[in-house]
Design a protein around this motif. Sequence first.
Motif, mmCIF file in Angstrom:
data_model
loop_
_atom_site.group_PDB
_atom_site.id
_atom_site.type_symbol
_atom_site.label_atom_id
_atom_site.label_comp_id
_atom_site.label_asym_id
_atom_site.label_seq_id
_atom_site.Cartn_x
_atom_site.Cartn_y
_atom_site.Cartn_z
ATOM 1 N N ASN A 84 -18.389 13.035 31.464
ATOM 2 C CA ASN A 84 -17.302 13.832 30.530
ATOM 3 C C ASN A 84 -18.382 13.912 29.368
ATOM 4 O OD1 ASN A 84 -17.332 11.321 29.444
ATOM 5 N ND2 ASN A 84 -15.129 11.223 29.024
ATOM 6 N N VAL A 85 -19.069 12.942 29.858
ATOM 7 C CA VAL A 85 -20.220 13.867 27.513
ATOM 8 C C VAL A 85 -20.604 15.529 27.469
ATOM 9 C CG1 VAL A 85 -21.850 13.546 25.631
ATOM 10 C CG2 VAL A 85 -20.446 11.180 27.150
ATOM 11 N N PRO A 86 -21.563 15.824 28.470
ATOM 12 C CA PRO A 86 -21.580 17.379 29.356
ATOM 13 C C PRO A 86 -20.937 17.835 29.799
ATOM 14 C CG PRO A 86 -22.506 15.342 30.957
ATOM 15 C CD PRO A 86 -22.074 14.658 30.235
ATOM 16 N N ASN A 87 -20.067 18.146 29.439
ATOM 17 C CA ASN A 87 -18.741 18.908 29.795
ATOM 18 C C ASN A 87 -18.772 20.004 30.200
ATOM 19 O OD1 ASN A 87 -15.543 18.837 29.939
ATOM 20 N ND2 ASN A 87 -15.612 19.390 28.031
ATOM 21 N N VAL A 88 -19.504 20.850 29.612
ATOM 22 C CA VAL A 88 -19.738 21.849 29.789
ATOM 23 C C VAL A 88 -20.867 22.351 30.355
ATOM 24 C CG1 VAL A 88 -18.456 23.391 27.561
ATOM 25 C CG2 VAL A 88 -20.815 22.840 28.437
ATOM 26 N N GLY A 89 -21.601 21.094 31.343
ATOM 27 C CA GLY A 89 -22.844 21.150 31.629
ATOM 28 C C GLY A 89 -23.685 20.567 31.630
ATOM 29 N N HIS A 90 -24.876 20.113 31.821
ATOM 30 C CA HIS A 90 -26.265 19.080 31.473
ATOM 31 C C HIS A 90 -27.074 20.665 30.782
ATOM 32 C CE1 HIS A 90 -25.495 14.871 32.548
ATOM 33 N NE2 HIS A 90 -25.008 15.546 33.581
ATOM 34 N N ASP A 99 -5.430 9.039 20.645
ATOM 35 C CA ASP A 99 -7.185 8.796 20.745
ATOM 36 C C ASP A 99 -7.289 9.920 22.409
ATOM 37 O OD1 ASP A 99 -9.788 8.680 21.892
ATOM 38 O OD2 ASP A 99 -10.225 6.653 21.603
ATOM 39 N N GLU A 100 -8.276 11.615 22.091
ATOM 40 C CA GLU A 100 -8.382 12.122 23.553
ATOM 41 C C GLU A 100 -10.135 12.042 23.019
ATOM 42 O OE1 GLU A 100 -6.156 15.193 24.308
ATOM 43 O OE2 GLU A 100 -4.836 15.159 23.760
ATOM 44 N N VAL A 101 -10.925 10.406 22.639
ATOM 45 C CA VAL A 101 -12.213 11.352 22.965
ATOM 46 C C VAL A 101 -12.871 11.311 24.508
ATOM 47 C CG1 VAL A 101 -13.972 8.947 23.071
ATOM 48 C CG2 VAL A 101 -12.177 8.801 21.153
ATOM 49 N N GLN A 102 -11.175 10.704 25.421
ATOM 50 C CA GLN A 102 -11.700 11.312 27.018
ATOM 51 C C GLN A 102 -11.099 12.220 27.515
ATOM 52 O OE1 GLN A 102 -12.813 8.897 29.629
ATOM 53 N NE2 GLN A 102 -12.825 6.820 28.787
ATOM 54 N N GLY A 109 -14.826 13.207 20.657
ATOM 55 C CA GLY A 109 -15.709 12.214 20.611
ATOM 56 C C GLY A 109 -16.749 13.250 21.805
ATOM 57 N N LYS A 110 -16.288 12.157 22.920
ATOM 58 C CA LYS A 110 -17.588 12.156 23.366
ATOM 59 C C LYS A 110 -17.908 14.132 24.369
ATOM 60 C CE LYS A 110 -16.251 8.271 26.191
ATOM 61 N NZ LYS A 110 -17.596 7.251 26.324
ATOM 62 N N PRO A 111 -16.847 14.682 25.120
ATOM 63 C CA PRO A 111 -17.693 15.610 24.947
ATOM 64 C C PRO A 111 -17.170 16.970 23.991
ATOM 65 C CG PRO A 111 -15.508 15.714 25.817
ATOM 66 C CD PRO A 111 -15.741 14.632 24.786
ATOM 67 N N MET A 112 -17.683 16.614 22.976
ATOM 68 C CA MET A 112 -17.387 17.401 22.035
ATOM 69 C C MET A 112 -18.332 18.051 21.632
ATOM 70 S SD MET A 112 -15.928 16.042 17.722
ATOM 71 C CE MET A 112 -14.805 17.471 16.777
ATOM 72 N N GLY A 113 -19.407 18.202 21.436
ATOM 73 C CA GLY A 113 -20.714 18.240 20.865
ATOM 74 C C GLY A 113 -21.874 18.324 22.247
ATOM 75 N N ASN A 114 -21.353 17.993 23.860
ATOM 76 C CA ASN A 114 -21.921 18.393 25.376
ATOM 77 C C ASN A 114 -23.350 16.826 24.915
ATOM 78 O OD1 ASN A 114 -20.962 19.551 27.363
ATOM 79 N ND2 ASN A 114 -23.541 20.387 27.341
ATOM 80 N N GLY A 115 -23.288 16.227 24.266
ATOM 81 C CA GLY A 115 -24.159 15.589 24.575
ATOM 82 C C GLY A 115 -24.447 14.795 22.751
ATOM 83 N N HIS A 116 -24.797 15.734 22.013
ATOM 84 C CA HIS A 116 -24.987 15.814 20.949
ATOM 85 C C HIS A 116 -24.505 15.385 20.001
ATOM 86 C CE1 HIS A 116 -27.276 16.984 16.548
ATOM 87 N NE2 HIS A 116 -25.836 17.092 16.376
ATOM 88 N N PRO A 117 -24.457 14.299 19.202
ATOM 89 C CA PRO A 117 -23.570 12.839 18.537
ATOM 90 C C PRO A 117 -22.488 13.679 18.216
ATOM 91 C CG PRO A 117 -25.210 12.429 17.827
ATOM 92 C CD PRO A 117 -25.792 13.470 18.830
ATOM 93 N N LEU A 118 -21.363 14.297 18.135
ATOM 94 C CA LEU A 118 -20.280 14.513 17.275
ATOM 95 C C LEU A 118 -18.777 14.305 17.737
ATOM 96 C CD1 LEU A 118 -19.021 17.095 15.616
ATOM 97 C CD2 LEU A 118 -19.329 18.833 17.197
ATOM 98 N N ALA A 119 -17.950 13.990 16.686
ATOM 99 C CA ALA A 119 -16.889 13.123 16.729
ATOM 100 C C ALA A 119 -15.694 13.967 15.488
ATOM 101 C CB ALA A 119 -17.070 11.794 17.591
ATOM 102 N N GLY A 120 -14.334 12.941 15.911
ATOM 103 C CA GLY A 120 -13.596 13.760 14.825
ATOM 104 C C GLY A 120 -12.529 12.615 14.477
ATOM 105 N N ALA A 121 -11.844 12.950 13.570
ATOM 106 C CA ALA A 121 -10.374 13.116 13.378
ATOM 107 C C ALA A 121 -9.548 14.060 13.042
ATOM 108 C CB ALA A 121 -10.103 11.957 12.569
ATOM 109 N N VAL A 122 -8.612 14.610 13.685
ATOM 110 C CA VAL A 122 -7.727 15.406 12.952
ATOM 111 C C VAL A 122 -6.601 15.263 12.846
ATOM 112 C CG1 VAL A 122 -7.338 18.429 13.514
ATOM 113 C CG2 VAL A 122 -9.693 17.090 14.796
#
Length: 425
Positions: free
Chosen positions: A50-56, A239-242, A267-280
């Motif tokens: 699910n990290v490469p959410n929009v495709g590897h 927690d909507e990391v997933q 988290g996870k899919p937010m940057g498609n593999g680039h380490p990006l996460a956050g709290a809104v």
Amino acid sequence: MNTAELLARRYRLIGKKAPLFYDQPLHIVKGEGVWLYDADGKRYLDVYNNVPNVGHCHPHVVEAISKQAAQLNVHTRYLHENIVNYGEKLTGLLDDSLSMLFLTCTGSEANEVALRMARHHTGKQGIICSNATYHGNTTAVDALATLFNDGKPNGPYVKAVDFPDSYRPLNGLSGEALTDAYLQQIETAIADFNTEGTGFAGMLICPIFANEGLPDLPPNYLQKAAALVRAAGGVVIFDEVQSSFGRTGKMWGHEHSGVTPDILTLGKPMGNGHPLAGAVCKADMGNAYRDDVMYFNTFGGNPVSCAAGLAVLEVIEQEGLVENAQQVGSIVKAGLHKLAEKYQIIGDVRGSGLFFGVELVEDRLSKTPATAAAARLSNLMKEQGVLISKIGRYDNILKMRPPICFAQEHADLLLSNLDLAFSKL
Ligand code: PMP
């Protein structure tokens, strides 16, 4: 480099217990769309990541990262347009109340800041979580890692309640009575926090209970739990990391219930593999926290991360991936139900969008978890060239969660391979 040599070097440096998938670990060297390629050139259909959410290696995201990396990347104490462009676009996709952003590099940090904010906002310590969850690896967040601690909290100021589960329901109940039985546990935990003097700060849960195994929730559970938490002065943290960025066939997992949290972590899919996460979060809560606490994150929200995050949102929008997850997901789910008619070992089929849990049981009456079979099936699928995994407290739930550009032809391939693997069990 051969796989055995790579494994030996890894063991020496990272340790033998550092988690690795499959009996024969996989050495991946390339990704493209929904496909992964190993070092021998074998191609795998990725139904796990699910990290490469929009495709590897999506070209639009790769280009955005490369362009920004070639121009500037730096810590986050200078003015830069990317963070505000990204933040405005992201919060524009959420309820108006969720208007302030803390960007981090991991889901763990996002949950850490959420816990800190909830405790700051209430002046209390007590946090409720579920009894089969994982939210990350900082000390405070690890206290909630009940999945790896026999259902019990792993640190102070935390109480675990049974996660809502319609397949293995509490006391054999159903409908609203089942909801009420689960809510009673929340009420008791709040009362105990207050009697003990800890006080109640809030509840942190995944709105689709992903790590618990995607249970079908009893009616109105989230609505009633959120109301209970708020009535007791607590903060609702989802927690909507997933469950975010289209995974469940809606942009956000919480849309299914209509409950907007006070803090949402991503988290996870937010940057498609680039380490990006956050709290809104809500502005009053975020500003009050900022006023009192010096929260700084060197990498969280840097220009490259924000370029990646923005590109992900653009791809989701331009390629209609939320709708795709919903449409292709319903085809997969129908196919899984068909397999359940054929194979008695399938006890339950759950999930929405492109996120599925298939619970394996030794027999449908006793519901004894078929843990070994789940492991064997996941390994068989890998040998057949399809990557899936498993979850849940008994590790008996097949977990399928492909990049959301998954198309009908991929769905067909997944289902025919599952049919074949089940026939070999
Ligand atoms: N929340 C959930 C629901 C997760 O599943 C995970 C990771 N599996 C995390 C948080 C932690 O994210 P990270 O590994 O990026 O710290």
